[in-house]
Scaffold this motif. Sequence first.
Motif, PDB file in Angstrom:
ATOM      1  N   PRO A 161       0.790  -1.237   0.000  1.00 14.05           N
ATOM      2  CA  PRO A 161       0.000   0.000   0.000  1.00 14.05           C
ATOM      3  C   PRO A 161       0.822   1.287   0.000  1.00 14.05           C
ATOM      4  N   ALA A 162       1.812   1.343  -0.900  1.00  8.68           N
ATOM      5  CA  ALA A 162       2.496   2.611  -1.167  1.00  8.68           C
ATOM      6  C   ALA A 162       1.546   3.411  -2.055  1.00  8.68           C
ATOM      7  N   TYR A 163       0.675   4.191  -1.440  1.00  5.45           N
ATOM      8  CA  TYR A 163      -0.521   4.725  -2.090  1.00  5.45           C
ATOM      9  C   TYR A 163      -0.642   6.213  -1.775  1.00  5.45           C
ATOM     10  N   TRP A 164      -0.619   7.036  -2.819  1.00  5.00           N
ATOM     11  CA  TRP A 164      -0.736   8.496  -2.666  1.00  5.00           C
ATOM     12  C   TRP A 164       0.307   9.039  -1.691  1.00  5.00           C
ATOM     13  N   LEU A 165       1.520   8.556  -1.769  1.00  4.76           N
ATOM     14  CA  LEU A 165       2.565   8.946  -0.823  1.00  4.76           C
ATOM     15  C   LEU A 165       3.727   9.595  -1.559  1.00  4.76           C
ATOM     16  N   ALA A 166       3.791  10.903  -1.491  1.00 10.18           N
ATOM     17  CA  ALA A 166       4.921  11.617  -2.089  1.00 10.18           C
ATOM     18  C   ALA A 166       6.183  11.451  -1.255  1.00 10.18           C
ATOM     19  N   ASN A 167       6.043  10.912  -0.036  1.00  7.93           N
ATOM     20  CA  ASN A 167       7.205  10.758   0.852  1.00  7.93           C
ATOM     21  C   ASN A 167       7.577   9.299   1.076  1.00  7.93           C
ATOM     22  N   ILE A 168       7.210   8.410   0.156  1.00  7.86           N
ATOM     23  CA  ILE A 168       7.516   6.999   0.345  1.00  7.86           C
ATOM     24  C   ILE A 168       9.026   6.759   0.340  1.00  7.86           C
ATOM     25  N   HIS A 169       9.792   7.713  -0.157  1.00 12.80           N
ATOM     26  CA  HIS A 169      11.248   7.571  -0.185  1.00 12.80           C
ATOM     27  C   HIS A 169      11.891   7.820   1.170  1.00 12.80           C
ATOM     28  N   GLU A 170      11.181   8.456   2.109  1.00 13.52           N
ATOM     29  CA  GLU A 170      11.771   8.726   3.419  1.00 13.52           C
ATOM     30  C   GLU A 170      12.061   7.397   4.127  1.00 13.52           C
ATOM     31  N   PRO A 171      13.189   7.295   4.809  1.00 13.44           N
ATOM     32  CA  PRO A 171      13.632   5.985   5.338  1.00 13.44           C
ATOM     33  C   PRO A 171      12.587   5.258   6.169  1.00 13.44           C
ATOM     34  N   HIS A 172      11.873   5.960   7.056  1.00  9.88           N
ATOM     35  CA  HIS A 172      10.909   5.262   7.902  1.00  9.88           C
ATOM     36  C   HIS A 172       9.708   4.779   7.090  1.00  9.88           C
ATOM     37  N   MET A 173       9.412   5.438   5.963  1.00  2.00           N
ATOM     38  CA  MET A 173       8.319   4.994   5.102  1.00  2.00           C
ATOM     39  C   MET A 173       8.760   3.819   4.231  1.00  2.00           C
ATOM     40  N   SER A 174       9.941   3.944   3.645  1.00  4.05           N
ATOM     41  CA  SER A 174      10.453   2.844   2.827  1.00  4.05           C
ATOM     42  C   SER A 174      10.599   1.574   3.647  1.00  4.05           C
ATOM     43  N   ARG A 175      11.038   1.710   4.904  1.00  2.00           N
ATOM     44  CA  ARG A 175      11.215   0.529   5.755  1.00  2.00           C
ATOM     45  C   ARG A 175       9.903  -0.239   5.896  1.00  2.00           C
ATOM     46  N   GLN A 176       8.799   0.467   6.062  1.00  3.39           N
ATOM     47  CA  GLN A 176       7.513  -0.204   6.204  1.00  3.39           C
ATOM     48  C   GLN A 176       7.076  -0.879   4.905  1.00  3.39           C
ATOM     49  N   ALA A 177       7.164  -0.140   3.794  1.00  3.69           N
ATOM     50  CA  ALA A 177       6.728  -0.706   2.515  1.00  3.69           C
ATOM     51  C   ALA A 177       7.586  -1.908   2.128  1.00  3.69           C
ATOM     52  N   LEU A 178       8.899  -1.779   2.290  1.00  4.99           N
ATOM     53  CA  LEU A 178       9.793  -2.890   1.955  1.00  4.99           C
ATOM     54  C   LEU A 178       9.597  -4.061   2.920  1.00  4.99           C
ATOM     55  N   GLY A 179       9.289  -3.762   4.172  1.00  6.15           N
ATOM     56  CA  GLY A 179       8.999  -4.826   5.134  1.00  6.15           C
ATOM     57  C   GLY A 179       7.774  -5.622   4.741  1.00  6.15           C
ATOM     58  N   MET A 180       6.704  -4.928   4.351  1.00  2.30           N
ATOM     59  CA  MET A 180       5.502  -5.631   3.871  1.00  2.30           C
ATOM     60  C   MET A 180       5.826  -6.483   2.658  1.00  2.30           C
ATOM     61  N   LEU A 181       6.632  -5.926   1.758  1.00  4.03           N
ATOM     62  CA  LEU A 181       6.986  -6.637   0.536  1.00  4.03           C
ATOM     63  C   LEU A 181       7.754  -7.917   0.862  1.00  4.03           C
TER      64      LEU A 181
END
Length: 625
Positions: A348-368
């Motif tokens: 759910p990297a969805y409508w997120l202009a800040n998905i590149h920020e480390p704490h956001m990427s960590r969550q998305a990559l963790g789900m993946l």
Amino acid sequence: MFTHQRPSQILNGVWKFNPDPMQRCRQQQWWKNRSANDSFFPCWDPEGLWDIQVPGTWKTQFEELKWYDGHANYMRDFSAMALNDDQEAFLAFDGICYASQIYLNGQEAARHEWGYSPFACRVTELLREENRLFVLVDNHLSSDRVPGVRFDWNNDGGIIHDVRLVITPRVYVDNFRTWTTLNRETAEIGVEVFLQCRDRSVSETVFVSIPELDLETQVVVQANKSAIARFNVERSRIELWSPETPKLYDTHVATRYETLRDAIGYRELRTRDQEVLLNGKPIRLHGVCVHSEFPETGRTATEAGIERMIERVKDLGCNFVRCAHYPYAETFGRAMDRAGLLWWEEVPAYWLANIHEPHMSRQALGMLKDTIVRDWNRSSLAIWSVSNECAGSDSDGTDLGTGNYPYWKQAVELIRDMDPSRLISSADSGNRKTIDSVWTPDTGDAFDQNIRDQRWVPGHPDSFYDLLDILAGNVYVSMLGDGRLTYHEFVKMLGRYNKPLMISEFGSMSLRGSDELEGIGSDSLGSEARHVCILNEAYQSFCKLPQISGVMPWCLMDVRAPMHWRWYNAGQAVFRYGLLDEQWREKRAYAAVKRGIAAMKKTFNHRNERTDLKRDILEPTAIVE
């Protein structure tokens, strides 16, 4: 961790539950003890809590919690057999929404920072014959979470998928991954086996077999490492998995201590120029987007609910499903295998202009990561998607080192490393720059109004498109009559990259029965007639565009989303893009998509399809209502 058909104790059923907006459980650490009958603190006991069904979401089980986002607590007592010295125990959760803390018999067993994806925690030392399990759930909306504070589905909180206690030997196969590579005369099957043991000096002989094909071999695997077993089988001896022949083979991975079994289809997916190839042959993906959304259970899938969805998808004529926008329950993938439906899975990297920020990427990559290791043996799983509509002016960059591009690069590299047998896409490839302002995540579904006067150019640097196997875009039109130009511009814009193109979303919205309402014209936004016109126009265009390898209208069903409050939402906070309404009753749009898919199949019948996609455009089959 591989949990399918492993020795385990299912912990689904009735649990104790309470909403906890003031976080009293955390303050008083309820998991440590309960109050005496004559004591006021801590202020809980099992008799004072509600009953709740697990798996499930509190939003469909309690009317007063229909829109509640926040903290809640689950508690269950259960008995377990005593472990032997050579056994390990794990609590396995197939999905919780969102963050969770797990306590067993007063001790913390695990914390899981993100939602939707599966995870397991070792509880060998904590397990007793009589046990008390607490699961603390927090699904509050936050701009520091993935997804953030706005998204087009209801934020169903709770233990939404299965829970089990898994028992393994001390030396155990943690998981295994399969893939298929086709040669002219043979099919090569690879099986990578992952072994676990606390004693890292241990190694173990692992036997891998596919009995129906009379294949068996063995490999020696070191603890906390992996080894690969390989088979070569004549292609005439193996029935490759496909939508027409969804053949599954029992596959065994065994040690002297245990045997793991899975039903696996063997097939090869790759691309060639603008074509998707399944088992070496071009395939056109006739799809539909879905949510894991069911009238009675919300985000929680039941076997009956999944079968009902599959029946609808097949009735439309689909061979492909985009499972948006988050990981689904494990049972989905197995049902798709059996049904012969290819599908797309995403985080759910969805409508997120800040998905590149480390704490956001960590969550998305963790789900993946969590989801890849669970679903990498599903033959029906065709595409991993790394984002949806996260491109825009705030995430633009000139290379992969700026904006959101570092996240996209990390996500693609992760998939290539962990699961290279599948294709990779993103519903961000359709981002474009025009003479007008570019779309941004902040505008949500406020799509461009002016199509005819725009000149489209790719919204990403070339290096972004180089990352992906399939270039997919969500392409909506606001005005009747704009469809043909819009979809041709999409193809013209991205055709230069010589990769398969997909329309990952298109369509409109309608209220079932709205054409009978006074004052609602056939061109009114929200009317069924207009919805049908938008879809007809789209499919007529697609029939003239052989460069497009797959199309998926949004969406099979109306879904709950407390962001939409126009007249056609009928005051129910239901997103009305569905071909079915929220009770899964057909709208006129359902028949329109069914006709459109039939027309595309007739136009692009593989026996007559052009091999050179740049030759004369095929004449479309008429779509008649």
